[in-house]
Scaffold this motif. Structure first.
Motif, short mmCIF file in Angstrom:
data_model
loop_
_atom_site.label_atom_id
_atom_site.label_comp_id
_atom_site.label_asym_id
_atom_site.label_seq_id
_atom_site.Cartn_x
_atom_site.Cartn_y
_atom_site.Cartn_z
N THR A 55 0.86 -1.18 0.00
CA THR A 55 0.00 0.00 0.00
C THR A 55 0.90 1.23 0.00
N SER A 85 0.76 3.69 1.96
CA SER A 85 1.09 3.97 3.35
C SER A 85 2.28 3.13 3.81
N ARG A 86 2.28 1.86 3.45
CA ARG A 86 3.40 0.98 3.80
C ARG A 86 4.69 1.43 3.14
N THR A 141 3.02 7.19 -3.54
CA THR A 141 2.33 6.66 -4.72
C THR A 141 3.05 7.09 -6.00
N PRO A 201 0.38 1.03 -6.06
CA PRO A 201 -0.08 0.68 -4.71
C PRO A 201 -1.32 -0.21 -4.79
N GLN A 202 -1.42 -1.12 -3.85
CA GLN A 202 -2.55 -2.04 -3.81
C GLN A 202 -3.41 -1.72 -2.59
N VAL A 203 -4.65 -2.14 -2.65
CA VAL A 203 -5.56 -1.95 -1.53
C VAL A 203 -5.87 -3.34 -0.98
#
Length: 173
Positions: free
Chosen positions: A82, A84-85, A104, A114-116
């Protein structure tokens, strides 16, 4: 510098805007800059925005870290990066603070996206969900509006009594 060539030929800024397919405001701004400072005043100053806070070597290291996957860096619950990570990883490894949107952009620059993560309850009962969708949801949902009661107007709904029976599509259905 097509604009400069046109200005030198005494073409008006409004015509320059039309020919180069830019706004009239931009053409007048270019014309003023050209008059005040010549061709050098119109030279590109490079890309706008803040420059990357990571060196080329750090970007290469970041790409390697991303290739290793989240589990190699402490995120074992799922295997998705993500934004955030990634921002957290950049802070841990390079001691540089990045926002989620900045992380991002960096990911896209390095060829990642980025993945959710899927947010599901661990105790979720898939069979009960399927039964609810088939039985309860079908009752709750209802049949919807009948096809004949729709209107193309968003502001004035059509009255069924006001419909003409001989209009286009009257026999369709």
């Amino acid at each position: 510098m097509q604009a400069v060539e046109l200005f030198e030929q005494r073409v008006k800024p409004s015509e320059v805007a039309r020919r180069l397919r830019v706004s009239v405001k931009s053409a007048y701004l270019w014309h003023q800059l050209w008059q005040d400072g010549g061709v050098q005043a119109l030279a590109s100053r490079g890309p706008s925005g803040s420059r990357c806070r990571l060196s080329q070597r750090s970007l290469e290291k970041l790409a390697v870290y991303l290739e290793q996957g989240p589990a190699a860096h402490g995120w074992v619950e799922d295997q998705v990066w993500t934004a955030s990570r990634v921002a957290t990883l950049i802070g841990r490894k390079f001691h540089v603070s990045y926002s989620v949107s900045g992380a991002t952009r960096l990911m896209h620059r390095l060829g990642f996206s980025p993945q959710v993560p899927a947010r599901r309850v661990a105790e979720r009962d898939e069979q009960a969900v399927t039964v609810w969708k088939e039985a309860t949801w079908a009752e709750v949902k209802g049949p919807g509006r009948p096809a004949g009661a729709t209107s193309a107007s968003r502001t004035k709904q059509v009255s069924p009594a006001g419909r003409r029976g001989d209009g286009p599509g009257a026999g369709a259905g």
